[in-house]
Design a protein around this motif. Sequence first.
Motif, PDB file in Angstrom:
ATOM      1  N   TRP A   1       0.838  -1.200   0.000  1.00  0.00           N
ATOM      2  CA  TRP A   1       0.000   0.000   0.000  1.00  0.00           C
ATOM      3  C   TRP A   1       0.877   1.256   0.000  1.00  0.00           C
ATOM      4  CZ3 TRP A   1      -3.078  -2.300   4.653  1.00  0.00           C
ATOM      5  CH2 TRP A   1      -3.985  -3.262   4.173  1.00  0.00           C
ATOM      6  N   GLU A   2       1.928   1.206   0.790  1.00  0.00           N
ATOM      7  CA  GLU A   2       2.796   2.382   0.929  1.00  0.00           C
ATOM      8  C   GLU A   2       3.534   2.686  -0.370  1.00  0.00           C
ATOM      9  OE1 GLU A   2       6.401   3.997   3.864  1.00  0.00           O
ATOM     10  OE2 GLU A   2       5.897   1.856   3.788  1.00  0.00           O
ATOM     11  N   VAL A   3       4.098   1.654  -1.004  1.00  0.00           N
ATOM     12  CA  VAL A   3       4.864   1.903  -2.217  1.00  0.00           C
ATOM     13  C   VAL A   3       3.949   2.364  -3.354  1.00  0.00           C
ATOM     14  CG1 VAL A   3       4.779  -0.466  -3.119  1.00  0.00           C
ATOM     15  CG2 VAL A   3       6.708   0.999  -3.682  1.00  0.00           C
ATOM     16  N   ASN A   4       2.742   1.836  -3.421  1.00  0.00           N
ATOM     17  CA  ASN A   4       1.807   2.284  -4.449  1.00  0.00           C
ATOM     18  C   ASN A   4       1.385   3.737  -4.224  1.00  0.00           C
ATOM     19  OD1 ASN A   4       1.526   0.035  -6.191  1.00  0.00           O
ATOM     20  ND2 ASN A   4       0.159  -0.990  -4.738  1.00  0.00           N
ATOM     21  N   ALA A   5       1.127   4.103  -2.978  1.00  0.00           N
ATOM     22  CA  ALA A   5       0.750   5.488  -2.684  1.00  0.00           C
ATOM     23  C   ALA A   5       1.886   6.449  -3.021  1.00  0.00           C
ATOM     24  CB  ALA A   5       0.349   5.619  -1.224  1.00  0.00           C
ATOM     25  N   THR A   6       3.122   6.044  -2.735  1.00  0.00           N
ATOM     26  CA  THR A   6       4.272   6.894  -3.051  1.00  0.00           C
ATOM     27  C   THR A   6       4.452   7.035  -4.554  1.00  0.00           C
ATOM     28  OG1 THR A   6       5.336   6.113  -1.006  1.00  0.00           O
ATOM     29  CG2 THR A   6       6.734   7.218  -2.629  1.00  0.00           C
ATOM     30  N   ALA A   7       4.290   5.935  -5.279  1.00  0.00           N
ATOM     31  CA  ALA A   7       4.412   5.994  -6.732  1.00  0.00           C
ATOM     32  C   ALA A   7       3.313   6.869  -7.335  1.00  0.00           C
ATOM     33  CB  ALA A   7       4.342   4.584  -7.312  1.00  0.00           C
ATOM     34  N   ALA A   8       2.091   6.791  -6.779  1.00  0.00           N
ATOM     35  CA  ALA A   8       0.993   7.620  -7.290  1.00  0.00           C
ATOM     36  C   ALA A   8       1.312   9.103  -7.127  1.00  0.00           C
ATOM     37  CB  ALA A   8      -0.300   7.274  -6.555  1.00  0.00           C
ATOM     38  N   ALA A   9       1.887   9.470  -5.977  1.00  0.00           N
ATOM     39  CA  ALA A   9       2.257  10.869  -5.756  1.00  0.00           C
ATOM     40  C   ALA A   9       3.342  11.301  -6.743  1.00  0.00           C
ATOM     41  CB  ALA A   9       2.730  11.052  -4.318  1.00  0.00           C
ATOM     42  N   TYR A  10       4.291  10.394  -7.040  1.00  0.00           N
ATOM     43  CA  TYR A  10       5.351  10.717  -7.997  1.00  0.00           C
ATOM     44  C   TYR A  10       4.774  10.913  -9.398  1.00  0.00           C
ATOM     45  CZ  TYR A  10       9.213  10.031 -11.223  1.00  0.00           C
ATOM     46  OH  TYR A  10      10.105  10.181 -12.251  1.00  0.00           O
ATOM     47  N   PHE A  11       3.897  10.014  -9.840  1.00  0.00           N
ATOM     48  CA  PHE A  11       3.295  10.141 -11.168  1.00  0.00           C
ATOM     49  C   PHE A  11       2.519  11.455 -11.297  1.00  0.00           C
ATOM     50  CE2 PHE A  11       3.060   5.249 -11.174  1.00  0.00           C
ATOM     51  CZ  PHE A  11       4.316   5.152 -11.751  1.00  0.00           C
ATOM     52  N   GLN A  12       1.816  11.817 -10.249  1.00  0.00           N
ATOM     53  CA  GLN A  12       1.012  13.039 -10.286  1.00  0.00           C
ATOM     54  C   GLN A  12       1.914  14.268 -10.386  1.00  0.00           C
ATOM     55  OE1 GLN A  12      -1.773  13.153  -7.053  1.00  0.00           O
ATOM     56  NE2 GLN A  12      -2.889  14.918  -7.856  1.00  0.00           N
ATOM     57  N   LYS A  13       2.991  14.279  -9.617  1.00  0.00           N
ATOM     58  CA  LYS A  13       3.926  15.413  -9.660  1.00  0.00           C
ATOM     59  C   LYS A  13       4.619  15.489 -11.014  1.00  0.00           C
ATOM     60  CE  LYS A  13       8.052  17.196  -7.302  1.00  0.00           C
ATOM     61  NZ  LYS A  13       7.507  18.571  -7.171  1.00  0.00           N
ATOM     62  N   PHE A  14       4.991  14.327 -11.568  1.00  0.00           N
ATOM     63  CA  PHE A  14       5.674  14.301 -12.862  1.00  0.00           C
ATOM     64  C   PHE A  14       4.777  14.848 -13.964  1.00  0.00           C
ATOM     65  CE2 PHE A  14       7.217  12.290 -16.762  1.00  0.00           C
ATOM     66  CZ  PHE A  14       8.584  12.518 -16.684  1.00  0.00           C
ATOM     67  N   LEU A  15       3.479  14.556 -13.905  1.00  0.00           N
ATOM     68  CA  LEU A  15       2.544  15.027 -14.925  1.00  0.00           C
ATOM     69  C   LEU A  15       2.503  16.547 -15.001  1.00  0.00           C
ATOM     70  CD1 LEU A  15       0.153  14.743 -16.928  1.00  0.00           C
ATOM     71  CD2 LEU A  15      -1.354  14.534 -14.937  1.00  0.00           C
ATOM     72  N   TRP A  16       2.454  17.199 -13.863  1.00  0.00           N
ATOM     73  CA  TRP A  16       2.210  18.638 -13.858  1.00  0.00           C
ATOM     74  C   TRP A  16       3.472  19.490 -13.751  1.00  0.00           C
ATOM     75  CZ3 TRP A  16      -2.344  19.538 -15.611  1.00  0.00           C
ATOM     76  CH2 TRP A  16      -3.377  18.658 -15.369  1.00  0.00           C
ATOM     77  N   ASP A  17       4.549  18.939 -13.221  1.00  0.00           N
ATOM     78  CA  ASP A  17       5.724  19.769 -12.951  1.00  0.00           C
ATOM     79  C   ASP A  17       6.892  19.516 -13.887  1.00  0.00           C
ATOM     80  OD1 ASP A  17       4.225  20.710 -10.875  1.00  0.00           O
ATOM     81  OD2 ASP A  17       5.286  19.604  -9.306  1.00  0.00           O
ATOM     82  N   ASP A  18       6.922  18.383 -14.575  1.00  0.00           N
ATOM     83  CA  ASP A  18       8.069  18.054 -15.424  1.00  0.00           C
ATOM     84  C   ASP A  18       7.772  18.439 -16.871  1.00  0.00           C
ATOM     85  OD1 ASP A  18       9.983  16.276 -17.076  1.00  0.00           O
ATOM     86  OD2 ASP A  18      10.634  15.918 -15.005  1.00  0.00           O
ATOM     87  N   PRO A  19       8.747  18.999 -17.573  1.00  0.00           N
ATOM     88  CA  PRO A  19       8.539  19.341 -18.993  1.00  0.00           C
ATOM     89  C   PRO A  19       8.173  18.124 -19.848  1.00  0.00           C
ATOM     90  CG  PRO A  19      10.513  20.420 -18.151  1.00  0.00           C
ATOM     91  CD  PRO A  19      10.062  19.478 -17.082  1.00  0.00           C
ATOM     92  N   LEU A  20       8.597  16.933 -19.428  1.00  0.00           N
ATOM     93  CA  LEU A  20       8.280  15.733 -20.186  1.00  0.00           C
ATOM     94  C   LEU A  20       6.796  15.368 -20.101  1.00  0.00           C
ATOM     95  CD1 LEU A  20      11.368  13.499 -19.275  1.00  0.00           C
ATOM     96  CD2 LEU A  20      10.966  14.787 -21.390  1.00  0.00           C
ATOM     97  N   GLY A  21       6.059  16.042 -19.242  1.00  0.00           N
ATOM     98  CA  GLY A  21       4.630  15.777 -19.117  1.00  0.00           C
ATOM     99  C   GLY A  21       3.765  16.637 -20.017  1.00  0.00           C
TER     100      GLY A  21
END
Length: 515
Positions: free
Chosen positions: A111-131
């Motif tokens: 549960w913990e690793v999935n929640a952490t990965a979800a937060a990373y994916f969300q941040k990558f979508l909006w904050d990284d130029p590759l998104g």
Amino acid sequence: MIPDEVVEQVRDSADIVQIVGEYVNLKRQGADFRGPCPFHQGTHRNFSVSPKKRMYYCFVCHEGGDVFHFLQKRLGVEWPAAVKMVGEKSGIEVREVDTRREGPDPREPLWEVNATAAAYFQKFLWDDPLGAQARDYLSQRDISREVADQFGIGLAPREIGLLRNYMATLGFDETRLAAAGLLVQGEDGSEPRPRFRGRLMFPILDSMGRNIGFGGRILGQGEPKYLNSPESTVFSKGKTLYGLNWAKNDIRREDQVLVVEGYFDVVRLMAAGATTVVAAMGTALTDAQAAALRKLTKNVFLLYDSDKAGLQATFRSGDELLRQGVSVRVVTLPEGEDPDTFVKANGAAALTARLKDAIDVFERKIQLLERAGMFSELQKKRRARPPAAHSARDLGRDHARPVPLAGERSQRSGARSSRARAAWQSDSRHLGFLAAASRAANISRGPGASRGKASAALRAGCVRRARARARDPPQPFPGRADCGETGRAKPSRSAVSGDLSRIDRSRAGLNNRRG
């Protein structure tokens, strides 16, 4: 510690009206029950208990909660004791787990690793130029950032090492990432690679709101179009309904659920205000998914795509829900539309209107058979019979009861009489099928269909008699005029009148019992 699954099972099985009613004098008022509040010693009926919401609330002192909280406040017991009391009243054994001996839940690391990965994916979508490509895609589909954040939508980077390096800085090793399905071992024995690359990510939560997996939608060309997390100790696709964690309380309150096909369908409909929607993640409902919905409501609307795969999933889901004793109706959209595009173009009000026009799942099957021309031969055979024979309304009254054929009444040639009789025998079997279809449709509508069941029983009796006559044609009786064909006789007026009288008496008896 009591496992969360046991707590949910006890809560779903508990009759909150019965339990609260042991301490409060409750009386029905509409869909809820009212009584004097036991917490501020009220004398007026300001204390409400909702069986659909499985909650109680006082409009004066504002005390509220579920059945466990009620027993805690009323009896002064601890939460585990309240759960055990409710479990005992509901016939469910509740056992506590010795956390000192067994430690934390073994699923907690996933549960913990999935929640952490979800937060990373969300941040990558909006904050990284590759998104940027993914952000443009969401904009094209009219999904705002506010809506995307509501559902935790993110982006898995295409680059191989970004996710693994980020998770490693937080202390998550490759073993845990692989157990959660975020990494997969290369077929040639090479280093593990991300399972999701260049995909729009939808976090999947269980009914308790815990991150158990992901669904990834590819951006651009490629297969598969959607990719889910693999089976694990926390995620099972056949037991999970996307959106149930957000929708379950509204499903209980409104006593209905709308089942759609995909992630974007759920996002669009919930954002538009249709909050009783879940998705089976692109597949037909399994028995476990149908059972989960049955605990919340007995009224299910199926809204799958209208293509071949969608229709197959509709009917497989409908069959499974009917086995669970659920009323199933099918919502039909215009050709080429899916729930996402339809609500985007027309709004939630148009979807509500479509729900009102939904038809029984069995009637939908009959519709499609008719459109496919499956009954065209039946219509041709009916034209061989006189116009006075069974009309459409007769199907609900005396299916396939033998009617004197044209050749029998007019003493025409034996050859024509044979053709007409053969048409009638084939017709009677088809009519028997329609009677069975009507009967199944009436029964599938669930509570309130007693009149339909009674009528179906009467019709089924008529069908059985018609099939028996088709298998074993009546032999000629002395004194009856032969119709020009060996071994067949024209039925007398008294015989037909006797059939009609028996059916009328049966109907009269049913009406008296209803009265």
